[in-house]
Design an enzyme around this catalytic site. Structure first.
Site, PDB file in Angstrom:
ATOM      1  N   ASP A  49       0.854  -1.185   0.000  1.00  0.00           N
ATOM      2  CA  ASP A  49       0.000   0.000   0.000  1.00  0.00           C
ATOM      3  C   ASP A  49       0.889   1.235   0.000  1.00  0.00           C
ATOM      4  OD1 ASP A  49      -3.200   0.512   0.885  1.00  0.00           O
ATOM      5  OD2 ASP A  49      -1.847   2.193   1.231  1.00  0.00           O
ATOM      6  N   PRO A  67     -14.387   0.867 -11.964  1.00  0.00           N
ATOM      7  CA  PRO A  67     -15.216  -0.102 -12.687  1.00  0.00           C
ATOM      8  C   PRO A  67     -14.381  -1.301 -13.142  1.00  0.00           C
ATOM      9  CG  PRO A  67     -14.712   1.753 -14.101  1.00  0.00           C
ATOM     10  CD  PRO A  67     -14.144   2.088 -12.763  1.00  0.00           C
ATOM     11  N   HIS A 102     -20.254  -5.515 -14.689  1.00  0.00           N
ATOM     12  CA  HIS A 102     -20.514  -5.405 -13.254  1.00  0.00           C
ATOM     13  C   HIS A 102     -20.959  -3.962 -13.015  1.00  0.00           C
ATOM     14  CE1 HIS A 102     -20.138  -5.464  -8.924  1.00  0.00           C
ATOM     15  NE2 HIS A 102     -19.227  -4.501  -8.985  1.00  0.00           N
TER      16      HIS A 102
END
Length: 309
Positions: free
Chosen positions: A33, A119, A173
């Site tokens: 991260d 997305p 999705h």
């Protein structure tokens, strides 16, 4: 031995790491991260429980520490904002992928990459464009979770085990996703026929209402508690399980698809998934309405891809 690296130590990344850390067929989990302190804290939080749990090795590090990962899961991304064009976060996320994917593949050239950030279909396609690895090894989580949500909603409505339900959500999705009602079965019966066996009369708009609930339920949960992390992590674990074994499971995941006009997109259709990645996309016997909806979903995906730099 299976090593999984997770890019992003937020709610979804950390929950996925925790699930995998207690999974016997995963030997090592690496969290990466930008906020290194958060990643380190998440890893330590999990490892501090090894004295009373079955947790495997979880560490925090940078891209060099992901070397020789069997699977890399990308969960980071810029979220959409209310009133903002959807193209803005898409472009930002595409730029992020252009930075991180080469680093991932540099250290793990034989890895399989799972994109989770939304997305998801667009970002899976962008990952495929950037990553110099076979398309079979670049997979979007796609409608795997939407399919699970559909089974839950139907099981709750009919008071029947979700394991007795066969169903698939395909396409994007998102808003353009398609429920394959023509192939949905409960105990081998169509939804209408099963309802009759239970003495139930379904509303005339039953399929439309249920399909809309599948789309909206994630937002409902978000308003109640914030990020949907537990169910997403479950879906990620399910996909990783299929990629780590040779059972050849059939899952509705996002993968490379060629439209009627010959253009490429990433959308979800039931596919055979195994250690080889996505081995095969299965042909679907869709009715005319479902075909039209699927093509419309492809058009939505391609329109956004064409606008990205």
């Amino acid at each position: 031995m299976n090593k999984v690296s997770i890019i992003g130590a937020g709610a979804v990344g950390a929950t996925t790491a925790y699930l995998l850390s207690n999974t016997e067929w995963i030997d090592e989990v690496v969290l990466v991260d930008l906020d290194k302190a958060r990643a380190t804290g998440q890893a330590l939080d999990m490892m501090h429980g090894v004295g009373v749990s079955t947790s495997r090795k979880v560490t925090a590090g940078d891209y060099a520490d992901t070397e020789d990962s069997d699977i890399v899961v990308i969960t980071i991304g810029v979220p959409e904002k209310v009133g903002e064009s959807r193209l803005v976060p898409m472009q930002k996320n595409a730029d992020i992928l252009k930075d991180i994917v080469p680093q991932i593949v540099n250290y793990s050239p034989k890895t399989k990459i799972i994109t989770v950030s939304n997305p998801v279909d667009i970002l899976a396609y962008m990952t495929y464009q950037v990553a110099p690895i076979p398309a079979a090894n670049v997979i979007g989580l796609g409608t795997l979770l939407d399919t699970s949500r559909l089974k839950y909603i139907l099981s709750d409505y009919f008071n029947i085990s979700p394991q007795s339900i066969t169903a698939s959500v395909v396409g994007e999705h998102g808003d353009a996703q398609v429920v394959l009602w023509s192939q949905t079965r409960i105990g081998g019966l169509s939804v209408q026929d099963f309802a009759q066996t239970q003495g139930m009369t379904l509303p005339h708009d039953f399929t439309e209402v249920i399909a809309q609930r599948v789309k909206e339920t994630a937002f409902d949960v978000w308003q109640m508690k914030g990020p949907n992390c537990f169910c997403v992590a479950d879906a990620i674990k399910c996909l990783i399980d299929a990629l780590c074994h040779s059972e050849r499971r059939i899952l509705p995941v996002s993968h490379l698809y060629q439209t009627q006009t010959g253009k490429e997109v990433y959308i979800s259709l039931p596919s055979i998934v195994s250690r080889q990645g996505v081995e095969q996309r299965l042909p679907q016997l869709l009715n005319e309405k479902e075909h039209a909806q699927l093509y419309a979903s492809c058009d939505v995906m391609r329109s956004y891809i064409d606008q990205l730099k």
